[in-house]
Write an enzyme that holds these catalytic residues in place. Structure first.
Site, PDB file in Angstrom:
ATOM      1  N   CYS A 168       0.836  -1.212   0.000  1.00 47.30           N
ATOM      2  CA  CYS A 168       0.000   0.000   0.000  1.00 47.30           C
ATOM      3  C   CYS A 168       0.866   1.256   0.000  1.00 47.30           C
ATOM      4  O   CYS A 168       1.680   1.471   0.899  1.00 47.30           O
ATOM      5  CB  CYS A 168      -0.926  -0.030   1.216  1.00 47.30           C
ATOM      6  SG  CYS A 168      -1.630   1.564   1.667  1.00 47.30           S
TER       7      CYS A 168
ATOM      8  N   CYS B 226       0.457   3.459   3.044  1.00 43.97           N
ATOM      9  CA  CYS B 226       1.125   2.862   4.208  1.00 43.97           C
ATOM     10  C   CYS B 226       2.624   3.139   4.168  1.00 43.97           C
ATOM     11  O   CYS B 226       3.241   3.453   5.196  1.00 43.97           O
ATOM     12  CB  CYS B 226       0.879   1.352   4.252  1.00 43.97           C
ATOM     13  SG  CYS B 226      -0.858   0.872   4.273  1.00 43.97           S
TER      14      CYS B 226
ATOM     15  N   CYS C  71     -15.342 -15.270  38.857  1.00 42.33           N
ATOM     16  CA  CYS C  71     -14.545 -16.429  38.424  1.00 42.33           C
ATOM     17  C   CYS C  71     -13.323 -15.993  37.617  1.00 42.33           C
ATOM     18  O   CYS C  71     -13.446 -15.336  36.582  1.00 42.33           O
ATOM     19  CB  CYS C  71     -15.441 -17.356  37.606  1.00 42.33           C
ATOM     20  SG  CYS C  71     -14.553 -18.538  36.575  1.00 42.33           S
TER      21      CYS C  71
ATOM     22  N   CYS D 220     -13.223 -17.323  34.084  1.00 46.63           N
ATOM     23  CA  CYS D 220     -14.185 -16.602  33.238  1.00 46.63           C
ATOM     24  C   CYS D 220     -13.586 -15.285  32.753  1.00 46.63           C
ATOM     25  O   CYS D 220     -13.763 -14.896  31.595  1.00 46.63           O
ATOM     26  CB  CYS D 220     -15.479 -16.322  34.003  1.00 46.63           C
ATOM     27  SG  CYS D 220     -16.306 -17.800  34.646  1.00 46.63           S
TER      28      CYS D 220
END
EC number: 5.3.4.1
Length: 440
Positions: free
Chosen positions: A55, A58, A190, A193
């Protein structure tokens, strides 16, 4: 000799554009293997550029990005993702053009788009502004994070991609749905979790995009919604269950990383999804849409109907449909056309030199294609597609560098072809002597 020189120039160009950043820069190279650890689980503010080495914009941004990274060292993290190589990361954050810059603040699962200037000074100013806001939020007790306690899950980007379910909404959303659901039962306190949260959120976004919403990821706070927890025998956290229409729920016992979850979700999708459509190329909209909306589109060019008849053509189509079903997990697009019907397409793909039928697979994003050089049979095509699925096989740029023009035409009517009827010419008034004179 000319080819050798061209090859060396091409290789030099490739090496130049693929090395926008190096380990000696203050820009941190990010990949799928370190992104979660470096960015998502970090307390730091991150500026991340999603780029493609080829690009031009970029390449022009690179020195300014390096300058900003040096100025912000030990203050704000500055990273870069080669989204052309790591397309899963780009897709996860909705990157559609290059360069795309995102700011990962307090809520790492909901980054903000950077819309400022492309100079080092403008980037630094935006970073410091975001940093000030982050500090103010912390002073005010607003972490904004996905894991900010019992209410944190509902306040993050997961609210969009991870569906929060309750005792009241579960049956309508899950049990009455035709879609496949992966449901996490969790407890806010938890630790496992909390570790799963960013992986679950990232997987939810990717699965939603890749399955077009046909597989959904959800979460249930089992400490609040105890009716559901009791119904499904939840005794530990997190517990993940898979729900499919008309079947009893089953436990998910796979890995807890984004890639593990996505892989299982795609398996569920392919098991339940119908085979992809095999479309005849009759206009530009069908061809371009099919190729642009899929990672690859497989294009078959079948012999003219006069050469095969309807029976022969249908046998080819049956092979294509069988393989489309076999590779449906890849979610490729599938197209076919008749030899000579789309001359510019054939020319751009170098089809025709080996005769018909022929096949090519197009990556419309990169404007590259791979050509089937083996037999046009179930086995030959399967070997070709298997190589593509592993990222192997030789490719070439699409002729002209852009999607070829498509000629509108009527769809095949499913019948045998008919030779054109020649017009009868009345020669009764033509004298043979005149013909002989004309020939002389």
């Amino acid at each position: 000799m000319a080819r050798l020189v061209l090859g060396l120039v091409s290789c030099t160009f490739f090496l130049a554009v693929s090395a926008l950043y190096s380990s000696s820069d203050d820009v941190i190279e990010l990949t799928p293997s370190n992104f979660n650890r470096e960015v998502i689980q970090s307390d730091s503010l991150w500026l991340v550029e999603f780029y493609a080495p080829w690009c031009g914009h970029c390449q022009r941004l690179t020195p300014e990005w390096k300058k900003a990274a040096s100025a912000l060292k030990d203050v704000v993290k500055v990273g870069a993702v080669n989204a052309d190589k790591h397309q899963s990361l780009g897709g996860q954050y909705g990157v559609q053009g290059f360069p795309t810059i995102k700011i990962f603040g307090a809520n790492k699962n909901k980054p903000e788009d950077y819309q400022g200037g492309r100079t080092g000074e403008a980037i630094v100013d935006a970073a410091l502004s975001a940093l000030r806001q982050l500090v103010k939020d912390r002073l005010g007790g607003r972490s904004g994070g996905y894991s900010s306690g019992k209410q944190g899950r509902g306040d993050s980007s997961s609210k969009k991609d991870v569906v929060e379910l309750t005792d009241d909404t579960f049956d309508k959303n899950v049990l009455d749905s035709e879609d496949v659901w992966m449901v996490e039962f969790y407890a806010p306190w938890c630790g496992h979790c909390k570790n799963l949260e960013p992986e679950w959120a990232a997987a939810a976004t990717e699965v939603k995009e890749q399955t077009k919403g046909k597989v959904k990821l959800a979460a249930v706070d089992a400490t609040v919604n105890q009716v559901l927890a009791s119904r499904y025998g939840i005794k530990g956290f997190p517990t993940i269950k898979i729900f499919q229409k008309g079947e009893s729920p089953v436990d998910y016992d796979g890995g807890r990383t984004r890639s593990d979850i996505v892989s299982r979700a795609l398996d569920l999708f392919s098991d339940n999804a119908p085979p992809p459509e095999l479309l005849e190329i009759i206009n530009e909209d069908i061809a371009k849409k099919t190729c642009e909306e899929h990672q690859l589109c497989v294009v078959a060019v079948l012999p003219h109907i006069l050469d095969t008849g309807a029976t022969g053509r249908n046998s080819y189509l049956e092979v294509l449909l069988k393989l489309a079903d076999k590779y449906k997990k890849k979610m490729w697009g599938w197209l076919w056309t008749e030899a000579g019907a789309q001359y510019e397409l054939e020319n751009a793909l170098g089809i025709g030199g080996f005769g018909y039928p022929a096949m090519a697979a197009i990556n419309a994003r990169k404007m590259k294609f791979a050509l089937l050089k083996g037999s046009f049979s179930e086995q030959g095509i399967n070997e070709f597609l298997r190589e593509l699925s592993f990222g192997r096989g030789s490719t070439a740029p699409v002729g002209g560098g852009s999607f070829p023009n498509i000629t509108p035409r009527e769809p095949w009517d499913g019948k045998d072809g008919e030779l054109p009827v020649e017009d009868d010419i009345d020669l009764s008034d033509v004298e043979l002597d005149d013909l002989e004179k004309d020939e002389l």
